[in-house]
Design a protein around this motif. Sequence first.
Motif, short mmCIF file in Angstrom:
data_model
loop_
_atom_site.label_atom_id
_atom_site.label_comp_id
_atom_site.label_asym_id
_atom_site.label_seq_id
_atom_site.Cartn_x
_atom_site.Cartn_y
_atom_site.Cartn_z
N LYS A 28 0.75 -0.96 0.12
CA LYS A 28 -0.03 0.06 0.01
C LYS A 28 0.83 1.10 0.00
O LYS A 28 0.57 2.42 -0.66
N ASN A 29 2.04 1.07 0.71
CA ASN A 29 2.96 2.32 0.48
C ASN A 29 4.13 1.66 1.31
O ASN A 29 4.53 0.48 1.56
N GLU A 87 11.29 3.36 -2.51
CA GLU A 87 10.47 4.22 -1.95
C GLU A 87 10.53 4.04 -0.08
O GLU A 87 10.15 4.92 0.47
#
Length: 152
Positions: A28-29, A87
């Motif tokens: 999701k992140n 990320e």
Amino acid sequence: MKFIRQALPTLMMAAALLASTAAHAQFKNAEHAAKYRQGAFTVMAVHFGNIGAMVNGKKDFDAKQAEVDANAVKALSALPWAGFGPETEYLETKALPEIWLEKEKFLAAATKLQTATSNLAAVAKTGDAAKLKVAFGQTAKSCKACHDAYKE
Ligand code: ASC
């Protein structure tokens, strides 16, 4: 046969890349990706620890259980790497920046671990406790090499 052996590292890297692409899509992140990789390491450590307890005489040797544990370690050792995406680089975790600065080296170490855990599972299948102790030691060395270089 010779070709296969020569191409094996490349094939393994390609497989690892494919696996990381597949798993990556599920996050999701960045926080979720970090949680995923930490979860994989946590579960792997439980099963690896079970084998350690058996081969070091802290628990009775149970060949069937050792095989289950080794298969779990083998499967889990393929997973965490997808959770080290770019990320996730700036999250506050025990993962050191060198992971992202030397990504190829890091992934080569991850591949080395997977070679060790494949052997661990193969040896566990034979039910030979002495051989399993050796394979356990080799795998632990591979865990430690990465922790020394890439874990705070
Ligand atoms: C374990 C475990 C690790 C490795 C490492 C080997 O049982 O949880 O992370 O072995 O300590 O040096």
